[in-house]
Design a protein around this motif. Structure first.
Motif, PDB file in Angstrom:
ATOM      1  N   HIS A  17       0.823  -1.206   0.000  1.00 25.17           N
ATOM      2  CA  HIS A  17       0.000   0.000   0.000  1.00 25.17           C
ATOM      3  C   HIS A  17       0.859   1.260   0.000  1.00 25.17           C
ATOM      4  N   SER A  18       2.067   1.159   0.539  1.00 23.26           N
ATOM      5  CA  SER A  18       2.989   2.293   0.590  1.00 23.26           C
ATOM      6  C   SER A  18       4.409   1.788   0.344  1.00 23.26           C
ATOM      7  N   GLU A  19       5.166   2.595  -0.385  1.00 21.94           N
ATOM      8  CA  GLU A  19       6.549   2.255  -0.692  1.00 21.94           C
ATOM      9  C   GLU A  19       7.410   3.505  -0.540  1.00 21.94           C
ATOM     10  N   VAL A  20       8.597   3.322  -0.024  1.00 24.27           N
ATOM     11  CA  VAL A  20       9.531   4.434   0.194  1.00 24.27           C
ATOM     12  C   VAL A  20      10.912   4.013  -0.276  1.00 24.27           C
ATOM     13  N   SER A  33      12.113   9.319  -1.265  1.00 26.61           N
ATOM     14  CA  SER A  33      11.122   9.365  -2.329  1.00 26.61           C
ATOM     15  C   SER A  33       9.911   8.536  -1.920  1.00 26.61           C
ATOM     16  N   CYS A  34       8.727   9.134  -2.036  1.00 22.81           N
ATOM     17  CA  CYS A  34       7.499   8.442  -1.655  1.00 22.81           C
ATOM     18  C   CYS A  34       6.344   9.040  -2.417  1.00 22.81           C
ATOM     19  N   GLY A  35       5.382   8.236  -2.791  1.00 23.03           N
ATOM     20  CA  GLY A  35       4.228   8.715  -3.536  1.00 23.03           C
ATOM     21  C   GLY A  35       3.195   9.436  -2.709  1.00 23.03           C
ATOM     22  N   ALA A  36       3.392   9.532  -1.388  1.00 22.20           N
ATOM     23  CA  ALA A  36       2.416  10.201  -0.529  1.00 22.20           C
ATOM     24  C   ALA A  36       2.411  11.701  -0.792  1.00 22.20           C
ATOM     25  N   ILE A  37       1.242  12.312  -0.663  1.00 22.38           N
ATOM     26  CA  ILE A  37       1.110  13.754  -0.863  1.00 22.38           C
ATOM     27  C   ILE A  37       0.713  14.406   0.459  1.00 22.38           C
ATOM     28  N   ASP A  38       1.428  15.476   0.789  1.00 18.91           N
ATOM     29  CA  ASP A  38       1.116  16.234   1.993  1.00 18.91           C
ATOM     30  C   ASP A  38      -0.048  17.174   1.690  1.00 18.91           C
ATOM     31  N   ILE A  39      -1.179  16.947   2.337  1.00 19.28           N
ATOM     32  CA  ILE A  39      -2.365  17.785   2.111  1.00 19.28           C
ATOM     33  C   ILE A  39      -2.578  18.746   3.276  1.00 19.28           C
ATOM     34  N   GLY A  40      -1.506  18.974   4.038  1.00 20.16           N
ATOM     35  CA  GLY A  40      -1.584  19.831   5.209  1.00 20.16           C
ATOM     36  C   GLY A  40      -1.468  19.067   6.503  1.00 20.16           C
ATOM     37  N   GLN A  41      -1.620  17.721   6.425  1.00 19.11           N
ATOM     38  CA  GLN A  41      -1.567  16.912   7.634  1.00 19.11           C
ATOM     39  C   GLN A  41      -0.151  16.702   8.128  1.00 19.11           C
ATOM     40  N   GLY A  42       0.854  17.028   7.300  1.00 23.27           N
ATOM     41  CA  GLY A  42       2.238  16.939   7.742  1.00 23.27           C
ATOM     42  C   GLY A  42       2.950  15.659   7.359  1.00 23.27           C
ATOM     43  N   SER A  43       2.505  14.979   6.297  1.00 27.22           N
ATOM     44  CA  SER A  43       3.134  13.708   5.943  1.00 27.22           C
ATOM     45  C   SER A  43       4.586  13.879   5.509  1.00 27.22           C
ATOM     46  N   ASP A  44       4.919  15.018   4.873  1.00 31.18           N
ATOM     47  CA  ASP A  44       6.322  15.263   4.533  1.00 31.18           C
ATOM     48  C   ASP A  44       7.173  15.284   5.793  1.00 31.18           C
ATOM     49  N   SER A  45       6.680  15.930   6.815  1.00 27.45           N
ATOM     50  CA  SER A  45       7.426  16.000   8.068  1.00 27.45           C
ATOM     51  C   SER A  45       7.512  14.635   8.748  1.00 27.45           C
ATOM     52  N   VAL A  46       6.449  13.840   8.644  1.00 29.94           N
ATOM     53  CA  VAL A  46       6.474  12.497   9.208  1.00 29.94           C
ATOM     54  C   VAL A  46       7.569  11.665   8.549  1.00 29.94           C
ATOM     55  N   LEU A  47       7.630  11.686   7.216  1.00 27.18           N
ATOM     56  CA  LEU A  47       8.650  10.921   6.510  1.00 27.18           C
ATOM     57  C   LEU A  47      10.041  11.403   6.892  1.00 27.18           C
ATOM     58  N   ALA A  48      10.230  12.716   6.883  1.00 28.33           N
ATOM     59  CA  ALA A  48      11.543  13.267   7.217  1.00 28.33           C
ATOM     60  C   ALA A  48      11.918  12.953   8.661  1.00 28.33           C
ATOM     61  N   GLY A  49      10.964  13.054   9.570  1.00 28.01           N
ATOM     62  CA  GLY A  49      11.254  12.819  10.974  1.00 28.01           C
ATOM     63  C   GLY A  49      11.627  11.382  11.265  1.00 28.01           C
ATOM     64  N   ILE A  50      10.926  10.439  10.658  1.00 29.44           N
ATOM     65  CA  ILE A  50      11.225   9.023  10.884  1.00 29.44           C
ATOM     66  C   ILE A  50      12.612   8.685  10.354  1.00 29.44           C
ATOM     67  N   PRO A  85       8.087   5.847  -5.749  1.00 30.27           N
ATOM     68  CA  PRO A  85       7.337   4.589  -5.686  1.00 30.27           C
ATOM     69  C   PRO A  85       5.901   4.846  -5.234  1.00 30.27           C
ATOM     70  N   ILE A  86       5.088   3.847  -5.346  1.00 27.09           N
ATOM     71  CA  ILE A  86       3.639   3.979  -5.134  1.00 27.09           C
ATOM     72  C   ILE A  86       3.293   4.251  -3.676  1.00 27.09           C
ATOM     73  N   ASP A  87       2.360   5.170  -3.483  1.00 28.20           N
ATOM     74  CA  ASP A  87       1.599   5.282  -2.248  1.00 28.20           C
ATOM     75  C   ASP A  87       0.156   5.488  -2.679  1.00 28.20           C
ATOM     76  N   THR A 132      18.075   2.169  -0.565  1.00 28.80           N
ATOM     77  CA  THR A 132      17.285   1.147   0.130  1.00 28.80           C
ATOM     78  C   THR A 132      15.811   1.428  -0.087  1.00 28.80           C
ATOM     79  N   VAL A 133      15.019   0.402   0.060  1.00 31.41           N
ATOM     80  CA  VAL A 133      13.576   0.544  -0.131  1.00 31.41           C
ATOM     81  C   VAL A 133      12.843  -0.087   1.046  1.00 31.41           C
ATOM     82  N   GLY A 134      11.678   0.433   1.310  1.00 33.02           N
ATOM     83  CA  GLY A 134      10.798  -0.135   2.319  1.00 33.02           C
ATOM     84  C   GLY A 134       9.384  -0.128   1.799  1.00 33.02           C
ATOM     85  N   SER A 135       8.582  -1.043   2.264  1.00 28.19           N
ATOM     86  CA  SER A 135       7.187  -1.099   1.830  1.00 28.19           C
ATOM     87  C   SER A 135       6.324  -1.566   2.988  1.00 28.19           C
ATOM     88  N   TYR A 136       5.033  -1.308   2.856  1.00 25.83           N
ATOM     89  CA  TYR A 136       4.094  -1.710   3.900  1.00 25.83           C
ATOM     90  C   TYR A 136       2.803  -2.198   3.273  1.00 25.83           C
TER      91      TYR A 136
END
Length: 833
Positions: free
Chosen positions: A459-462, A475-492, A515-517, A594-598
């Protein structure tokens, strides 16, 4: 290997990584884009709610100077939709329009004014048809069909669902008290600050690029390929920063498809930006839902059975509507232990803009009903609202009667802490007339358990790349719509690699580069993309540590990663900087990628429709709202809100609090003023001047309480925080109004005229209630009867490891039986409607 000293960023407040660009105006939204030789597109929309298209003549429009292309439904005949079961939309209507605002033609011209004149020049002849404008008309109507497909038994039924879990008849027989109520939740819309916008370019090599304000670039990519007949490999979709989504930009839209088709037809870039009025027609907002709820309880307040019927006004097209229908029934069992549960729901076609997902998707409406009824049951039984909820609250690591798997669960703590912080028990029924407090609880998903279209892929790939200079690109297919997903990815990633979030480069939501999200919906990004980022980051750390270990001649377990270095735990001065470690690793392993997926564990139950509701984890919330009600005007003014939310663990505390308070703001608007209503087939208020929503003047102080439960499957223990906190606020307002002035408003929004009408009723000796009296007679299909999972109410596993793992909790549960404990009733149950 140890990170040493605990998390450096996770769980703490820190600046969001996209903040500087958005606050300085550097962020470029879709409507900011201007490409060389760009044309401007406009859509011609129907002014009738329901009609056949008899004649469509575009010759005058094509002849206007500055017009480069005009397209109609014949140019885009392939139907599309977000869900495989809802492929019922046309980019431009071919034979029939189904609501005011349905698009029928599109124009590309040198400027917007010329495009508008060209739309006005198109001649359309209609054969008007009778419109279907309400739930009651949709259920009763037999001669007018909004859509050609449906689920019976009458023509305008889109979906008809009936599920029964456990022995409901026996559950009601065991009840000491049974209560029935009817509620209505009016539809409302997202009201994003940014209008929908898309820019398409078709280059000389035959490749199409679409920049669009979208929450689901992957699904837009698929829809473009299907409707245009192009391979996905020749289409690139880039989701631009989104200036407000809330679910309203989760579908593929006709303006995106038309911009792409016009770009192909003209060989020039084409931009289409919807006007504010058009955004109201694009809609996909909250479904109006009529609900009937019957609940049996023992004298101590414990629920023995529950039966709910929901009637959804879906508008003219499917959108996410089948999922929404199931959602109105699925999650009620996650907050309360309900040993026998029956759900019947139907989604109906009407001649209105299609409804879809809005923050909380399908769950605020039934949550309003069940939480208002819980207060009524408490009053019937002489219990306080806190006690009845604690008596029924679900436990961690249990199953619900409808096969939903609960992991961490902070509901009890949420209730207790919000009641204490607000002084609820001291205030409830004790404040002066006109002042009151209300309590409600809720739950929500941390991502849907199944993708929108069935597949076995993640469902998600990074992807993470580290260059020899120490630069990190995620690199991730997720889009930040204001909820802060860019910050979540960067923080992790920063936490795992020992860097600061601001040092992490990001490429997101570009189907060529990332990759796909699956998208920003169902509160899935932090949980799912976060887990994928965590996996990729740990793999990268292993490479860096291995290279540093060989260089320093220290075993990997003896190294610490942090503060931009990798060093020996016993000798901190013995180490290498992060750039040095990157160079060593590249020399040893080659290019560092490296790649990760969920993908979530398989969670669906053994029945049709069980794919809607399962989630890897559920968040929990409890809210208390204090209101002041003016009995002379009926005005309801929230004075303060206390809200406790089980977040698992915050990735960024600042973002979590912002999401919770944003949810409270949106909930107050829905509770008190927001409604998307129609008169004589027309939207009454397609304007921000008339559509009422709260300003900062109406926003009360909010006290946010974060309840930490460290979910064993969430990244660093995290769960969702963006949608769940909306749900309890609306019924808490309704319960507070009753506490303040003694009248029940069983429908939202709770407007002054309704409060005055209920007060007038009470003054004349009536019941002091405003709301629907009954639901229409309707034949639901025979229920699918499902046995509860073995040991559904028994805690099944505790003490699981936390902090970033996704161990995959077992689906099997210990054998056991649901409690019986039968007691006599004090009266016969009323007849069902």
């Amino acid at each position: 290997m140890t990170a040493g000293g605990g998390p450096r960023f996770i769980g703490r407040p820190w600046a969001r990584v996209d903040g500087p660009g958005k606050t300085t105006g550097e962020a470029r939204y879709a409507d900011d884009l201007v490409l060389p030789r760009m044309l401007y597109g406009k859509l011609l929309r129907s002014h009738l709610p329901h009609a056949r298209i008899v004649r469509l003549d575009t010759s005058r429009a094509r002849a206007l100077p500055g017009v480069h292309a005009v397209i109609t439904g014949r140019d885009l005949p392939v139907r599309f939709g977000i869900m495989p079961t809802s492929q019922d939309e046309e980019a431009l209507c071919l034979e029939k329009v189904r609501y005011v605002g349905d698009p029928i033609a599109a124009v590309a011209a040198l400027d917007e004014e010329t495009a508008e004149r060209a739309c006005e020049a198109i001649e359309v002849e209609y054969e008007p048809l009778a419109p279907v404008m309400s739930i009651e008309e949709a259920v009763a109507e037999t001669s007018v069909r909004v859509q050609e497909h449906g689920d019976g038994p009458v023509p305008n039924v889109h979906k008809n669902v009936s599920l029964e879990f456990g022995d409901v008849a026996q559950g009601f027989a065991q009840a000491d008290h049974i209560r029935e109520d009817v509620f209505f939740f009016q539809g409302n819309t997202h009201l994003p600050m940014e209008q929908h916008s898309a820019v398409a370019q078709y280059d000389a090599a035959g490749r199409l690029t679409l920049w669009t304000s979208s929450q689901t670039p992957h699904y837009v990519h698929r829809a473009l390929a299907k409707v245009l007949g192009l391979p996905m490999s020749r289409i690139r979709v880039i989701a631009t920063p989104v200036g407000g989504g809330f679910g309203g930009k989760s579908d593929p839209f006709s303006h995106e498809l038309c911009a792409a088709k016009l770009a192909v037809a003209t060989g020039r870039p084409v931009k289409i930006t919807l006007t504010r009025e058009e955004v109201f027609y694009a809609h996909r907002g909250r479904h109006p839902v009529l609900m009937w709820l019957r609940t049996g309880v023992r004298r101590d307040g414990r629920i023995t059975a529950c039966h709910i019927k929901t009637f959804l006004d879906g508008g003219a097209y499917g959108s996410y509507g089948i999922a929404t229908t199931y959602y109105t029934g699925a999650l009620q069992t996650v907050t309360y232990k309900i040993p026998a549960y029956k759900f019947e729901g139907t989604r109906l076609w009407t001649n209105k803009p299609p409804c879809g997902p809005k923050r909380g998707h399908g769950t605020p409406q039934p949550r309003f009903a069940i939480e208002a009824q819980m207060d009524k049951l408490a009053e019937d039984l002489g219990l306080d609202p806190v006690a009845i909820r604690l008596a029924n609250a679900t436990e961690p690591f249990t199953r619900t009667v409808n096969h939903l798997r609960i992991t961490s669960n902070g509901l009890r703590e949420c209730i207790e802490r919000v009641a204490e912080a607000s002084g609820f028990r001291a205030k409830h029924r004790r404040l002066p007339f006109g002042r009151g407090v209300g309590l409600a609880v809720s739950t929500y998903l941390s991502g849907a358990g199944l993708p929108i279209y069935w597949n076995d892929m993640p469902h998600s790939e990074v992807q993470i790349r580290v260059d020899r200079g120490g630069g990190v690109l995620v690199s991730c297919g997720a889009i930040d719509i204001g909820q802060g997903s860019d910050s979540v990815l960067a923080g992790i990633v920063a936490e795992v690699l020992g860097l600061a979030p601001s040092e992490i480069g990001l490429v997101t939501a570009d189907t060529d580069l990332t990759p796909i999200d699956l998208g920003s919906y169902s509160s899935r990004v932090t949980f799912m993309a976060g887990n994928a980022a965590l996996e990729a980051a740990r793999k990268m750390r292993e490479l860096l540590v291995a290279a540093a270990s060989a260089h320093l001649e220290v075993e990997p377990d003896g190294l610490v990663v942090g503060d931009h270095r990798i060093h020996a735990a016993a000798q901190p001065e013995r180490g290498v900087t992060f750039p040095e470690a990157a160079a060593l690793a590249e020399a040893r392993f080659g290019t560092l990628v490296t790649v990760g997926s969920y993908r979530p564990p398989r969670l669906a139950g053994p029945y049709k429709g069980s794919g809607v509701g399962p989630s890897p984890a559920y968040s929990f919330s409890a809210a208390v709202v204090e209101v002041a009600v003016d009995p002379a005007t009926g005005e309801v003014r929230p004075q303060r809100v206390w809200i406790a939310h089980d977040i698992g663990r915050a990735i960024n505390e600042t973002l979590v609090i912002g999401q919770i308070e944003g949810s409270v703001y949106m909930a107050l608007g829905e509770a008190l003023m927001e409604e998307q209503v129609f008169r004589k087939g027309l939207h009454k208020i397609p304007s921000m001047l008339e559509y009422k929503s709260p300003t900062f003047l109406e926003m009360p102080p909010v006290e946010t309480i974060l309840v930490v439960t460290d979910d064993p499957e969430g990244p660093f223990g995290a769960k969702e925080a963006g949608q769940g906190p909306l749900l309890p606020v609306i019924p808490a307002v309704a319960n507070a109004v009753y506490d303040a002035v003694g009248v029940r408003i069983d429908e939202v929004p709770i407007t002054p005229d309704k409060v005055l009408a209920a007060l007038d009723q009470a003054a004349r000796g009536g019941v002091g209630r405003v709301g629907p009296r009954r639901v229409p007679p309707f034949r639901f299909r025979d229920p699918i009867k499902v046995e509860p999972p073995a040991g559904w109410s028994v805690p099944w596993r505790r003490g699981l490891p936390v902090a970033g793992g996704a161990p995959g909790l077992p689906d099997d549960l210990p054998t056991g039986t649901a409690p019986s404990d039968a007691r006599p009733r004090d009266r016969e149950a009323p007849e069902e409607p």
